[in-house]
Design an enzyme around this catalytic site. Sequence first.
Site, PDB file in Angstrom:
ATOM      1  N   ARG A 103       0.667  -1.265   0.240  1.00  0.00           N
ATOM      2  CA  ARG A 103       0.106  -0.166   0.025  1.00  0.00           C
ATOM      3  C   ARG A 103       0.638   0.904  -0.275  1.00  0.00           C
ATOM      4  O   ARG A 103       1.615   1.234   0.865  1.00  0.00           O
ATOM      5  CB  ARG A 103      -1.114   0.173   1.003  1.00  0.00           C
ATOM      6  CG  ARG A 103      -2.125  -1.445   0.968  1.00  0.00           C
ATOM      7  CD  ARG A 103      -3.164  -1.119   1.881  1.00  0.00           C
ATOM      8  NE  ARG A 103      -4.449   0.212   2.055  1.00  0.00           N
ATOM      9  CZ  ARG A 103      -4.950   0.344   2.302  1.00  0.00           C
ATOM     10  NH1 ARG A 103      -5.030   0.493   4.417  1.00  0.00           N
ATOM     11  NH2 ARG A 103      -5.921   1.857   2.464  1.00  0.00           N
TER      12      ARG A 103
ATOM     13  N   ASP B 245      -2.661   8.739   7.797  1.00  0.00           N
ATOM     14  CA  ASP B 245      -1.403   8.243   6.934  1.00  0.00           C
ATOM     15  C   ASP B 245      -0.011   8.531   7.161  1.00  0.00           C
ATOM     16  O   ASP B 245       1.139   7.632   6.637  1.00  0.00           O
ATOM     17  CB  ASP B 245      -2.361   7.275   5.491  1.00  0.00           C
ATOM     18  CG  ASP B 245      -3.697   6.915   5.998  1.00  0.00           C
ATOM     19  OD1 ASP B 245      -5.021   7.448   6.600  1.00  0.00           O
ATOM     20  OD2 ASP B 245      -3.496   5.585   6.729  1.00  0.00           O
TER      21      ASP B 245
ATOM     22  N   GLN C  12     -15.268   2.144   6.780  1.00  0.00           N
ATOM     23  CA  GLN C  12     -14.685   1.840   7.693  1.00  0.00           C
ATOM     24  C   GLN C  12     -15.534   2.836   8.891  1.00  0.00           C
ATOM     25  O   GLN C  12     -15.121   2.412  10.373  1.00  0.00           O
ATOM     26  CB  GLN C  12     -13.498   3.116   7.782  1.00  0.00           C
ATOM     27  CG  GLN C  12     -12.319   1.580   6.252  1.00  0.00           C
ATOM     28  CD  GLN C  12     -12.270   2.338   5.806  1.00  0.00           C
ATOM     29  OE1 GLN C  12     -13.627   2.801   4.961  1.00  0.00           O
ATOM     30  NE2 GLN C  12     -11.341   2.419   5.248  1.00  0.00           N
TER      31      GLN C  12
HETATM   32  O1  MRU Z   1      -7.585   2.165   3.965  1.00  0.00           O
HETATM   33  P1  MRU Z   1      -7.532   3.300   5.319  1.00  0.00           P
HETATM   34  O2  MRU Z   1      -8.990   2.101   6.323  1.00  0.00           O
HETATM   35  O3  MRU Z   1      -6.622   1.772   5.838  1.00  0.00           O
HETATM   36  O4  MRU Z   1      -7.325   3.968   5.781  1.00  0.00           O
HETATM   37  C1  MRU Z   1      -7.162   4.045   7.582  1.00  0.00           C
HETATM   38  C2  MRU Z   1      -7.136   5.691   7.653  1.00  0.00           C
HETATM   39  O5  MRU Z   1      -7.652   6.428   6.759  1.00  0.00           O
HETATM   40  C3  MRU Z   1      -7.316   6.625   9.030  1.00  0.00           C
HETATM   41  O6  MRU Z   1      -8.002   7.667   9.765  1.00  0.00           O
HETATM   42  C4  MRU Z   1      -5.622   6.181   9.225  1.00  0.00           C
HETATM   43  O7  MRU Z   1      -4.379   5.087   8.706  1.00  0.00           O
HETATM   44  C5  MRU Z   1      -5.007   6.654  10.959  1.00  0.00           C
HETATM   45  S1  MRU Z   1      -5.473   4.583  11.480  1.00  0.00           S
HETATM   46  C6  MRU Z   1      -5.178   5.317  13.488  1.00  0.00           C
END
Ligand code: MRU
Length: 366
Positions: free
Chosen positions: A90, A243, A203
Amino acid sequence: MKVNGTHYRSLWWDDVKGALQIIDQRWLPHDFRVQSVETLEDYAAAIVEMRVRGAPLIGATAAYGMALAVADDPTDANMDRTWEYLHATRPTAINLRWALDRCRAALAPLAEADRAGAALRLAHEIADEDVEINRMIGVHGLSLIQEIAAKKPAGEPVRLLTHCNAGWIATVDWGTATSPMYQAHNKGIPLHVWVDETRPRNQGALTSWELGSHGIPHTYITDNAGGHLMQHGQVDLVITGTDRTTRRGDVCNKIGTYLKALAAQDNGVPFYVALPSPTIDWTVSDGVAEIPIEERDAQEVTHIQGRNDGEIGVVQVTPDGTPGGNPAFDVTPNHLVTGLITERGICDASEAGLAAMFPEMAQAAE
Ligand code: MRU
């Protein structure tokens, strides 16, 4: 955090199986399934398919993946191959690169015979550190909630809004954006959390599951509802995760975060980001120009997963043949961010703010 009264971390090591155990998040919130991760291919698939997700959890998982690879073949060449292989899973969350870099840098000076044991110990260390970092984000973020609560009539809830899932299952424990909520709730401060659904993968349903398990009142809303709620004085504080945050404080997070920040600014609502230090990318400054944005499968947009009559399934929401577009993250420029809640305290979303909070890291990156 607890699931049906039992404390879980989002991943843990099973000594008997000699393998990492994860909660397979593809089935949440409807089904709680634990999976054993036993090959390097399993590790990569777990990250790509979002069985594990969330920046800190991706980083911790990758550290265990490196430990598995090194136990199999401790050579420099294999560490390099594993770094490339897992790094390609990713592209946006920087914790992945941070964890792989840390593992390789710590293991490279060791004799090959010592690497397997050291790699597993380091993975445990990274996981434990993540728990403590997130707990401290909660301790510092609590002050923001306390300040708001102090100005309200007794018993009136502090109304927060959050986007995506920056909760305990996106980390090893506590979560980042949710950690201050848990701390406030545990102190008896009444809360109500508006939870953005966060299309396409929803999510927000994971966040609702977490908050519900902990007894924190919340409401699941469409992604487009936040601006309206802010205009009508229904939101006291926004806290999201990130992220990747650049050294000047631009925040890359789940797609739609930017629109929430714009609405927050227009309505004078404080917009904070919970930021663990491993999520800072000291090598980039302009988030919009420099952060790679993951483009995911269009089917995540044209279709949707849910439960029907007890069965988990997928339905199509668009006409046959309609193309879907799926940029998974966006960047909120630092001027829209009220502050960054880190494990060391709250700072401005600026180069000076981050450098003052983490001087040794800022200096090392120069
Ligand atoms: O695509 P994802 O579900 O991995 O994205 C997660 C997010 O955008 C969260 O807000 C981020 O990783 C912070 S997690 C503490």
